[in-house]
Scaffold this active site. Structure first.
Site, mmCIF file in Angstrom:
data_model
loop_
_atom_site.group_PDB
_atom_site.id
_atom_site.type_symbol
_atom_site.label_atom_id
_atom_site.label_comp_id
_atom_site.label_asym_id
_atom_site.label_seq_id
_atom_site.Cartn_x
_atom_site.Cartn_y
_atom_site.Cartn_z
ATOM 1 N N ASP A 38 0.806 -1.223 0.000
ATOM 2 C CA ASP A 38 0.000 0.000 0.000
ATOM 3 C C ASP A 38 0.836 1.269 0.000
ATOM 4 O O ASP A 38 0.423 2.312 0.531
ATOM 5 C CB ASP A 38 -0.965 0.027 1.204
ATOM 6 C CG ASP A 38 -1.859 -1.185 1.228
ATOM 7 O OD1 ASP A 38 -2.237 -1.652 0.141
ATOM 8 O OD2 ASP A 38 -2.185 -1.666 2.326
ATOM 9 N N LYS A 98 1.848 2.159 -5.032
ATOM 10 C CA LYS A 98 2.381 1.586 -6.283
ATOM 11 C C LYS A 98 1.433 1.849 -7.451
ATOM 12 O O LYS A 98 1.865 2.114 -8.564
ATOM 13 C CB LYS A 98 2.581 0.064 -6.113
ATOM 14 C CG LYS A 98 3.597 -0.291 -5.034
ATOM 15 C CD LYS A 98 3.712 -1.794 -4.841
ATOM 16 C CE LYS A 98 2.474 -2.434 -4.247
ATOM 17 N NZ LYS A 98 2.143 -2.007 -2.886
ATOM 18 N N GLY A 147 -4.530 -4.231 -3.770
ATOM 19 C CA GLY A 147 -5.526 -3.206 -4.039
ATOM 20 C C GLY A 147 -4.765 -1.952 -4.421
ATOM 21 O O GLY A 147 -4.117 -1.333 -3.579
ATOM 22 N N HIS A 148 -4.769 -1.624 -5.694
ATOM 23 C CA HIS A 148 -3.992 -0.480 -6.186
ATOM 24 C C HIS A 148 -4.949 0.633 -6.591
ATOM 25 O O HIS A 148 -5.829 0.431 -7.429
ATOM 26 C CB HIS A 148 -3.102 -0.911 -7.357
ATOM 27 C CG HIS A 148 -2.038 -1.884 -6.951
ATOM 28 N ND1 HIS A 148 -1.082 -2.355 -7.806
ATOM 29 C CD2 HIS A 148 -1.775 -2.463 -5.755
ATOM 30 C CE1 HIS A 148 -0.282 -3.181 -7.150
ATOM 31 N NE2 HIS A 148 -0.688 -3.272 -5.908
ATOM 32 N N GLN A 163 2.007 -5.965 -3.266
ATOM 33 C CA GLN A 163 2.493 -6.158 -1.888
ATOM 34 C C GLN A 163 3.791 -5.364 -1.655
ATOM 35 O O GLN A 163 3.947 -4.320 -2.271
ATOM 36 C CB GLN A 163 2.686 -7.662 -1.573
ATOM 37 C CG GLN A 163 1.382 -8.425 -1.414
ATOM 38 C CD GLN A 163 0.734 -8.837 -2.716
ATOM 39 O OE1 GLN A 163 1.382 -9.435 -3.556
ATOM 40 N NE2 GLN A 163 -0.527 -8.527 -2.899
ATOM 41 N N GLY A 199 -10.739 -3.098 3.467
ATOM 42 C CA GLY A 199 -11.303 -1.992 4.241
ATOM 43 C C GLY A 199 -10.791 -1.918 5.677
ATOM 44 O O GLY A 199 -11.204 -1.062 6.451
ATOM 45 N N SER A 216 5.661 12.263 -4.228
ATOM 46 C CA SER A 216 4.224 12.375 -4.446
ATOM 47 C C SER A 216 3.579 13.102 -3.270
ATOM 48 O O SER A 216 3.838 12.787 -2.112
ATOM 49 C CB SER A 216 3.646 10.966 -4.594
ATOM 50 O OG SER A 216 2.247 10.989 -4.571
HETATM 51 P P1 GDP Z 1 -0.761 0.389 -3.473
HETATM 52 O O1 GDP Z 1 -1.361 -0.878 -3.001
HETATM 53 O O2 GDP Z 1 0.711 0.435 -3.241
HETATM 54 O O3 GDP Z 1 -1.100 0.709 -4.902
HETATM 55 O O4 GDP Z 1 -1.390 1.540 -2.573
HETATM 56 P P2 GDP Z 1 -2.956 1.717 -2.198
HETATM 57 O O5 GDP Z 1 -3.660 2.210 -3.385
HETATM 58 O O6 GDP Z 1 -3.468 0.498 -1.525
HETATM 59 O O7 GDP Z 1 -2.863 2.820 -1.066
HETATM 60 C C1 GDP Z 1 -2.282 4.060 -1.299
HETATM 61 C C2 GDP Z 1 -3.322 5.143 -1.022
HETATM 62 O O8 GDP Z 1 -2.690 6.385 -0.966
HETATM 63 C C3 GDP Z 1 -4.369 5.271 -2.097
HETATM 64 O O9 GDP Z 1 -5.575 5.664 -1.508
HETATM 65 C C4 GDP Z 1 -3.833 6.394 -2.992
HETATM 66 O O10 GDP Z 1 -4.833 7.093 -3.702
HETATM 67 C C5 GDP Z 1 -3.203 7.258 -1.973
HETATM 68 N N1 GDP Z 1 -2.035 8.032 -2.398
HETATM 69 C C6 GDP Z 1 -1.020 7.674 -3.230
HETATM 70 N N2 GDP Z 1 -0.076 8.632 -3.246
HETATM 71 C C7 GDP Z 1 -0.501 9.601 -2.417
HETATM 72 C C8 GDP Z 1 0.066 10.836 -1.982
HETATM 73 O O11 GDP Z 1 1.156 11.223 -2.346
HETATM 74 N N3 GDP Z 1 -0.671 11.556 -1.080
HETATM 75 C C9 GDP Z 1 -1.885 11.155 -0.626
HETATM 76 N N4 GDP Z 1 -2.523 11.917 0.234
HETATM 77 N N5 GDP Z 1 -2.446 10.001 -1.010
HETATM 78 C C10 GDP Z 1 -1.751 9.229 -1.884
HETATM 79 P P1 IMO Z 2 -0.900 -4.101 -2.240
HETATM 80 O O1 IMO Z 2 -0.446 -4.622 -3.587
HETATM 81 C C1 IMO Z 2 -0.946 -4.625 2.077
HETATM 82 C C2 IMO Z 2 -1.003 -8.722 3.598
HETATM 83 C C3 IMO Z 2 -2.249 -9.191 4.314
HETATM 84 C C4 IMO Z 2 -1.644 -10.177 5.286
HETATM 85 C C5 IMO Z 2 -0.526 -10.814 4.475
HETATM 86 C C6 IMO Z 2 -0.899 -12.155 3.841
HETATM 87 O O2 IMO Z 2 -2.189 -3.397 -2.266
HETATM 88 O O3 IMO Z 2 0.214 -3.352 -1.594
HETATM 89 P P2 IMO Z 2 -2.414 -12.817 1.761
HETATM 90 O O4 IMO Z 2 -3.864 -12.618 1.509
HETATM 91 O O5 IMO Z 2 -1.517 -12.222 0.737
HETATM 92 O O6 IMO Z 2 -2.058 -14.252 2.037
HETATM 93 O O7 IMO Z 2 -2.139 -12.031 3.149
HETATM 94 O O8 IMO Z 2 -0.198 -9.894 3.461
HETATM 95 N N1 IMO Z 2 -1.212 -8.189 2.241
HETATM 96 C C7 IMO Z 2 -1.158 -6.894 1.933
HETATM 97 N N2 IMO Z 2 -0.984 -5.810 2.720
HETATM 98 N N3 IMO Z 2 -1.052 -4.476 0.757
HETATM 99 C C8 IMO Z 2 -1.195 -5.553 -0.055
HETATM 100 O O9 IMO Z 2 -1.177 -5.453 -1.403
HETATM 101 C C9 IMO Z 2 -1.294 -6.830 0.535
HETATM 102 N N4 IMO Z 2 -1.466 -8.068 0.052
HETATM 103 C C10 IMO Z 2 -1.403 -8.897 1.102
HETATM 104 O O10 IMO Z 2 -2.884 -8.126 4.966
HETATM 105 O O11 IMO Z 2 -1.040 -9.505 6.351
HETATM 106 MG MG MG Z 3 -2.912 -1.539 -1.773
#
Ligand code: GDP
Ligand code: IMO
Ligand code: MG
Length: 426
Positions: A13, A16, A40-41, A222, A300, A411
């Site tokens: 998270d 990416k 979840g991207h 991840q 969530g 960012s």
């Molecule tokens: P990922 O799994 O690495 O793609 O990251 P996620 O999408 O799960 O979580 C990143 C969250 O941060 C998302 O809600 C993005 O919209 C948000 N986000 C990404 N870059 C920034 C930033 O520079 N500032 C803020 N405030 N939010 C950001």
């Molecule tokens: P993105 O790509 C954050 C975590 C789960 C759990 C562990 C194992 O959005 O960054 P799994 O279902 O993969 O066997 O769960 O890994 N986990 C993540 N945490 N971002 C993710 O993906 C994750 N994918 C798995 O919460 O701790």
């Molecule tokens: Mg994510």
């Protein structure tokens, strides 16, 4: 001709999806190489937020070829839903291809993921999407692959190799009724109608793109500390999100990856269980969670929040061979008077600069912090590094020095236009 791997440096998270989307404006091919819909991207374009779990975050650009590589475990139900969701949003998936060799997540994987988690005394906090059990079958050599969707016969053959084992396990260990062969076959043949036309030799697609001098972005899911080899085992996922995983996960030579960019939050978060040395169980942690909207994109769940941990990121620089950092969510720290950075751990009176492998040690580690002044200025509209407030520049420079890697991207918000490119990627 540049091949860039983009990886998470913390516990996932890191943003990416956002950085992939920004870089995809110049990439010809964007490919996922591991994980599945545990990812979840989030990509924000104008007022619209897209949440992608399986399809690469380059899909929002019409001309970009998007690949789901062989290293990904694909839940075909989720893939069909995601394609439909994009179509409803007016996004074309005409340039989406899926590796014939990718393994399928089956309904028994999802059920086993949840049952196994419920039986564990030491909970991992998995996403319950069947990721671990699907990789288990892959390595047990009893997986069902994309190729098997091509005909009823091949699908039946693949299911017959594995279903008796799964049903025995479900019935005898978990008192679950198990799955009916014919129902599985019919369900998966229905997905095949959407998915079979997308099947391709994705390794060859990348190879030909390289030969044609195109730009290729490999989108990790991840993060480094969730890597099954390099992460905080057993609180990890079941794949290799680190850059090394990209070569087998897509089918390219490791020597063809030119740059490895580590996406890193300006603080640290984690979802799920496991040690977290710089975790903040206080008002500052709550403030970061609120300002960063730190709630899981997939499940969530509220994310655990803490200060930037330079020990972790230093380790990520090493195990990924990072060539540059993309620092995200800097704006979240705008409200803070002072900011701490964990520069080392203290373990039983000893200073540790490197990440210990033993979680029993890690659990006992205390953060050694260095405090830096905050800037208390809104950075969300800043367009260049030079225009950032001085303490923010000093903070970023400090992070880069601490982890031993230059900053390439900063960012300051979820949108595309809230991104500073300090050094061109493509
Ligand atoms: P990922 O799994 O690495 O793609 O990251 P996620 O999408 O799960 O979580 C990143 C969250 O941060 C998302 O809600 C993005 O919209 C948000 N986000 C990404 N870059 C920034 C930033 O520079 N500032 C803020 N405030 N939010 C950001
Ligand atoms: P993105 O790509 C954050 C975590 C789960 C759990 C562990 C194992 O959005 O960054 P799994 O279902 O993969 O066997 O769960 O890994 N986990 C993540 N945490 N971002 C993710 O993906 C994750 N994918 C798995 O919460 O701790
Ligand atoms: Mg994510």
């Amino acid at each position: 001709m540049t091949v860039v791997a983009l990886v998470g440096t913390q516990w996932g998270d890191e943003g990416k999806g956002k950085i992939t989307d920004v870089l995809a404006s110049k990439a010809d091919v964007v490919a996922r190489y591991q994980g599945g819909n545990n990812a979840g991207h989030t990509v924000v374009v104008g007022d619209t937020t897209y949440k992608l779990h399986l399809i690469p975050s380059g899909i929002l650009y019409e001309g970009t070829t998007c690949l789901i590589g062989n290293g990904v475990v694909v839940d075909p139900k989720v893939l069909c839903e995601e394609i439909a969701y994009l179509h409803q949003s007016g996004i074309s998936t005409a340039n989406l291809y899926v590796s014939e060799k990718a393994h399928l997540i089956m309904p028994y994987h999802r059920v086993l993921d949840q049952l196994e988690e419920s039986q564990r005394t030491l909970k991992i906090g998995t996403t319950g999407r069947g990721i671990g059990p699907a990789y288990v079958d892959k390595f047990m050599r009893m997986g069902v692959r994309m190729l098997d969707l091509k005909s009823r016969e091949s699908l039946e053959r693949a299911i017959d190799q594995v279903l008796p084992f799964k049903n025995q396990l479900l019935q005898q260990v978990y008192d679950h009724p198990g799955f009916i062969r014919e129902e599985l076959v019919e369900e998966y043949l229905a997905y095949a109608e959407t998915i079979v036309p997308l099947l391709a030799d994705t390794s060859l697609v990348v190879h030909e793109a390289r030969q044609a001098g195109k730009s290729i972005l490999l989108e990790g899911a991840q993060g480094t500390l969730l890597d099954v080899d390099h992460g905080t085992y057993p609180f990890v996922t079941s794949s290799n999100p680190t850059a090394g995983g990209a070569a087998p996960g897509i089918g390219i030579g490791p020597n063809h990856i030119n740059q490895v960019i580590g996406v890193v939050k300006s603080y640290t978060t984690r979802v799920g269980e496991g040690p977290f040395v710089s975790e903040l169980n206080d008002a500052t942690g709550d403030l970061i969670r609120e300002r960063g909207r730190e709630f899981g994109t997939t499940t969530g769940r509220p994310r655990r929040c803490g200060w930037f941990d330079a020990v972790l990121v230093r380790y990520a620089v090493r195990v990924n061979g990072l060539t540059g950092l993309a620092i995200t969510l800097l704006d979240v720290l705008d409200a803070l008077e002072t900011i701490k950075v964990c520069v080392a751990y203290e373990y039983r009176g000893e200073r540790l600069e490197q990440m210990p492998a033993d979680l029993e040690v890690l659990k006992e580690c205390k953060p050694i912090y260095q405090e830096l002044p905050g800037w208390q200025v809104d950075t969300t509209k800043v367009q260049t590094f030079a225009d950032l407030p001085l303490p923010a520049k000093e903070y970023l420079t400090f992070l880069a020095e601490q982890v031993g890697c230059p900053i390439q991207i900063v960012s300051v918000g979820p949108r595309r236009d809230q991104t500073m490119l300090l050094q061109e990627v493509f």
